[in-house]
Motif scaffolding. Structure first.
Motif, mmCIF file in Angstrom:
data_model
loop_
_atom_site.group_PDB
_atom_site.id
_atom_site.type_symbol
_atom_site.label_atom_id
_atom_site.label_comp_id
_atom_site.label_asym_id
_atom_site.label_seq_id
_atom_site.Cartn_x
_atom_site.Cartn_y
_atom_site.Cartn_z
ATOM 1 N N ASP A 121 0.832 -1.207 0.000
ATOM 2 C CA ASP A 121 0.000 0.000 0.000
ATOM 3 C C ASP A 121 0.866 1.257 0.000
ATOM 4 O O ASP A 121 0.564 2.230 -0.697
ATOM 5 C CB ASP A 121 -0.937 0.012 1.216
ATOM 6 C CG ASP A 121 -2.036 -1.043 1.119
ATOM 7 O OD1 ASP A 121 -2.279 -1.546 0.001
ATOM 8 O OD2 ASP A 121 -2.633 -1.368 2.163
ATOM 9 N N GLU A 122 1.928 1.221 0.783
ATOM 10 C CA GLU A 122 2.841 2.378 0.836
ATOM 11 C C GLU A 122 3.477 2.627 -0.531
ATOM 12 O O GLU A 122 3.615 3.775 -0.971
ATOM 13 C CB GLU A 122 3.924 2.143 1.890
ATOM 14 C CG GLU A 122 3.421 2.236 3.322
ATOM 15 C CD GLU A 122 4.480 1.850 4.329
ATOM 16 O OE1 GLU A 122 5.548 1.340 3.899
ATOM 17 O OE2 GLU A 122 4.248 2.036 5.541
ATOM 18 N N ASP B 201 2.259 1.917 -3.412
ATOM 19 C CA ASP B 201 1.246 2.421 -4.356
ATOM 20 C C ASP B 201 0.892 3.884 -4.093
ATOM 21 O O ASP B 201 0.295 4.538 -4.959
ATOM 22 C CB ASP B 201 -0.032 1.574 -4.261
ATOM 23 C CG ASP B 201 0.149 0.190 -4.872
ATOM 24 O OD1 ASP B 201 1.094 0.020 -5.670
ATOM 25 O OD2 ASP B 201 -0.636 -0.713 -4.538
ATOM 26 N N ASN B 202 1.230 4.389 -2.921
ATOM 27 C CA ASN B 202 0.811 5.747 -2.555
ATOM 28 C C ASN B 202 1.959 6.735 -2.419
ATOM 29 O O ASN B 202 1.770 7.846 -1.911
ATOM 30 C CB ASN B 202 -0.006 5.698 -1.255
ATOM 31 C CG ASN B 202 -1.367 5.060 -1.459
ATOM 32 O OD1 ASN B 202 -2.216 5.592 -2.157
ATOM 33 N ND2 ASN B 202 -1.576 3.901 -0.851
ATOM 34 N N GLN C 9 4.081 9.662 -3.352
ATOM 35 C CA GLN C 9 3.728 10.830 -4.155
ATOM 36 C C GLN C 9 4.930 11.299 -4.992
ATOM 37 O O GLN C 9 6.058 11.329 -4.520
ATOM 38 C CB GLN C 9 3.261 11.968 -3.255
ATOM 39 C CG GLN C 9 2.033 11.636 -2.425
ATOM 40 C CD GLN C 9 0.800 11.364 -3.275
ATOM 41 O OE1 GLN C 9 0.459 12.164 -4.146
ATOM 42 N NE2 GLN C 9 0.147 10.248 -3.027
ATOM 43 N N HIS D 170 -2.461 6.779 -12.506
ATOM 44 C CA HIS D 170 -1.617 6.757 -11.310
ATOM 45 C C HIS D 170 -1.739 8.116 -10.609
ATOM 46 O O HIS D 170 -0.862 8.980 -10.743
ATOM 47 C CB HIS D 170 -0.163 6.465 -11.692
ATOM 48 C CG HIS D 170 0.016 5.163 -12.410
ATOM 49 N ND1 HIS D 170 0.180 3.963 -11.760
ATOM 50 C CD2 HIS D 170 0.016 4.871 -13.737
ATOM 51 C CE1 HIS D 170 0.294 2.996 -12.640
ATOM 52 N NE2 HIS D 170 0.193 3.524 -13.846
ATOM 53 N N ASN E 268 -1.187 9.229 -7.829
ATOM 54 C CA ASN E 268 -0.118 9.659 -6.921
ATOM 55 C C ASN E 268 0.990 10.389 -7.674
ATOM 56 O O ASN E 268 1.886 10.969 -7.060
ATOM 57 C CB ASN E 268 0.463 8.467 -6.159
ATOM 58 C CG ASN E 268 0.922 7.342 -7.072
ATOM 59 O OD1 ASN E 268 0.246 7.000 -8.034
ATOM 60 N ND2 ASN E 268 2.058 6.751 -6.776
ATOM 61 N N VAL F 7 7.762 4.635 -8.996
ATOM 62 C CA VAL F 7 6.502 5.349 -9.213
ATOM 63 C C VAL F 7 6.480 6.005 -10.592
ATOM 64 O O VAL F 7 5.489 5.911 -11.329
ATOM 65 C CB VAL F 7 6.302 6.420 -8.109
ATOM 66 C CG1 VAL F 7 5.111 7.304 -8.421
ATOM 67 C CG2 VAL F 7 6.132 5.755 -6.758
ATOM 68 N N GLN G 162 -4.231 -3.826 -11.984
ATOM 69 C CA GLN G 162 -3.113 -2.879 -11.930
ATOM 70 C C GLN G 162 -2.199 -3.069 -13.133
ATOM 71 O O GLN G 162 -1.744 -2.095 -13.756
ATOM 72 C CB GLN G 162 -2.319 -3.070 -10.639
ATOM 73 C CG GLN G 162 -1.133 -2.106 -10.512
ATOM 74 C CD GLN G 162 -0.188 -2.463 -9.382
ATOM 75 O OE1 GLN G 162 -0.143 -3.613 -8.939
ATOM 76 N NE2 GLN G 162 0.575 -1.501 -8.910
#
Length: 397
Positions: free
Chosen positions: A34-35, A37-38, A40, A91, A93, A228, A285
Motif C-alpha cells: 500500500d505504501e 502504491d501511494n 507521491q 496513477h 499519486n 513510481v 493494476q
C-alpha cells in the motif's frame, strides 16, 4: 534479480513471521504494498509563456489537447495563471504541475520559486520552444542549488518540418537536431552545471529525445520515486514496456508470500477466495499500467488518430479488451492444467496431518507466482502489439 531494498524488505517480513506469526507478516506485506502504491511524485513543468508546457503535461499523461475534461488548456498565449495540478489518470499519486510562465506579471522571475512553492516538487522540467531565455537560466541557477531540473526544447517536429521545406534535398535531420541542441547548450554554458537539453515533440513522444529523458529521470531519481515514475511513463517504446514488466514482476514475490501465509489458515476454500481477490486487484493494476484498460485505449485511439477497434484487434491474449474480474481469471486459469492441479493439490494437502499446512503454503505460493507471471506476460505482449499499431509499425490486423 532482487534489489538490495527487496532483500532488506523480505528479511523484515521473515523476522516478523518468526516473531509474531503469519497474520502479522501478511499485514506487514500489505502495508508495504500500500505504501508503494501511494508514494507521491510531484513534477513541476515550467518555462516562458507559449513554450508548450501544457501540451507536454497532456502528452506525458496520454491526454489529447482537445480533451475538455482532463487536458491542461493550451494556446499561443499564457493560459496558466496559477500552479495547476494534473494527476496522472491511471496513477493519481503522480502529479504534473502546469506552472505559470516565468517572468509574467503575477510571477516575476525573482519571486517565482517562492510563489510556486518550490519545496513540494521532486524535480522540474524547464521548457522552451526556442533558445532558453534569461529567465529560464536564472530559474535553473536557483533550482540547481537544491533540486534536479531538466531542459526540454519543445516543438522539435515543427523545426524539422520547416528546415526540410527550406533545405529541400540537402536536408539532414541528424545534423539539424545536432545544431539545435548545440545552440541551446551554448546559451546555458558557464551558468548551469553540465547543461543537457532534450529535444522533444509533444505530438510525437516516441521520436527524438523523449526516450532519453525518460531514461535520465529513472537513473537520477531515488529508488522508491523511480518505481513510481516508471509505472506512470507513457508507453512510447518497447524498452519502457519491458521495464514496466520487470518492475511489476519484482512485486510478485510479495503477493506469492501473502498467498502462502493465507494458506496457513486451516479453513477449506478460504485461501483460494483470498487469492482470487488479490489476483483480480493485481491484474487490473497490470492492465492499467500497460494502458490496456478501456479508458486508456480510448485516449490512445484519440491521440494516435486511430479507430478504437483497430487497437483492440491486435491484442491476442484471453484478457484482451475484457474487464478483469474473478470469473475471467478462473476461466483463464482453468485452461492451465498446471495451475489448476496446484490449486487442487493445495486444498487436498490441508487434510494431511503434520506436514499438510506447510505443503499447502508452498503450493499456494508457487501457484500464485506462476499465475501472476503468466497474466503479466500476456498483458505485456498485448501492450507491445498496441504500441506497434499506434506507431504505425503494424499496417494490417
Amino acid at each position: 534479480m532482487d534489489s538490495p531494498h527487496d532483500d532488506e524488505q523480505m528479511a523484515k517480513i521473515k523476522k516478523e513471521l518468526e516473531t509474531n506469526g503469519c497474520a502479522a507478516a501478511a499485514e506487514m506485506i500489505q502495508t508495504y504494498l500500500d505504501e508503494q502504491d501511494n508514494i507521491q511524485l510531484n513534477i513541476g513543468i515550467t518555462g516562458e509563456s507559449g513554450s508548450g508546457k501544457s501540451s507536454f503535461v497532456n502528452a506525458f499523461r496520454g491526454i489529447h489537447n482537445k480533451d475538455e475534461k482532463r487536458a491542461a488548456p493550451t494556446g499561443v498565449t499564457e493560459t496558466t495563471t496559477d500552479p495547476t495540478p494534473y494527476p496522472h489518470p491511471n496513477h493519481p499519486n503522480v502529479t504534473l504541475w502546469d506552472l505559470p510562465g516565468v517572468g509574467t506579471t503575477k510571477f516575476p522571475a525573482d519571486e517565482y520559486l517562492k510563489k510556486v512553492e518550490f519545496e513540494r516538487f521532486d524535480f522540474f522540467i524547464i521548457i522552451s520552444a526556442d533558445r532558453f531565455r534569461e529567465n529560464d537560466v536564472k530559474l535553473a541557477e536557483e533550482i540547481q542549488k537544491m533540486k534536479k531540473f531538466y531542459f526540454v526544447r519543445s516543438k522539435i517536429d515543427h523545426n524539422i518540418r520547416d528546415e526540410e521545406e527550406t533545405q529541400g534535398s540537402e536536408f539532414n535531420e541528424e545534423e539539424t537536431l545536432k545544431e539545435i541542441r548545440e545552440d541551446c547548450i551554448q546559451g546555458l554554458e558557464g551558468r548551469v552545471e553540465s547543461p543537457q537539453v532534450f529535444l522533444v515533440s509533444s505530438r510525437k513522444l516516441h521520436l527524438y529525445d523523449f526516450p532519453l529523458l525518460e531514461k535520465t529521470l529513472e537513473e537520477e531519481l531515488p529508488a522508491h520515486k523511480k518505481h513510481v515514475l516508471l509505472l506512470a511513463l507513457p508507453n512510447v517504446s518497447l524498452e519502457i514496456i519491458i521495464k514496466k514488466k520487470e518492475a511489476l514482476q519484482a512485486g510478485i514475490k510479495y503477493r506469492a508470500a501473502m498467498s502462502a501465509l493465507g494458506a496457513a489458515v486451516p479453513v477449506p476454500g478460504l485461501s483460494f477466495g483470498t487469492d482470487m481477490v488479490m489476483m483480480v486487484t493485481t491484474i487490473r493494476q497490470y492492465q492499467v499500467t500497460f494502458g490496456l484498460d478501456s479508458a486508456s485505449l480510448q485516449r490512445l485511439a484519440q491521440t494516435a488518430g486511430l479507430p478504437l477497434d483497430e487497437l483492440r484487434a491486435v491484442m491476442t491474449s484471453p484478457l484482451a479488451g475484457k474487464e478483469i474480474n474473478k470469473d475471467l481469471i478462473i476461466k483463464v486459469l482453468s485452461s492451465s492444467v498446471v495451475d489448476l492441479s496446484l490449486t487442487a493439490a493445495e486444498e487436498g494437502f490441508r487434510f494431511i496431518p503434520l506436514f499438510g499446512i506447510p505443503a499447502a503454503m508452498t503450493l499456494s505460493s508457487v501457484s500464485t507466482y506462476k499465475s501472476l507471471n503468466m497474466f503479466l506476460n500476456m498483458l505485456a505482449d498485448d501492450a507491445q502489439k498496441v504500441l506497434e499499431k499506434a506507431l504505425g509499425l503494424i499496417t494490417t490486423v
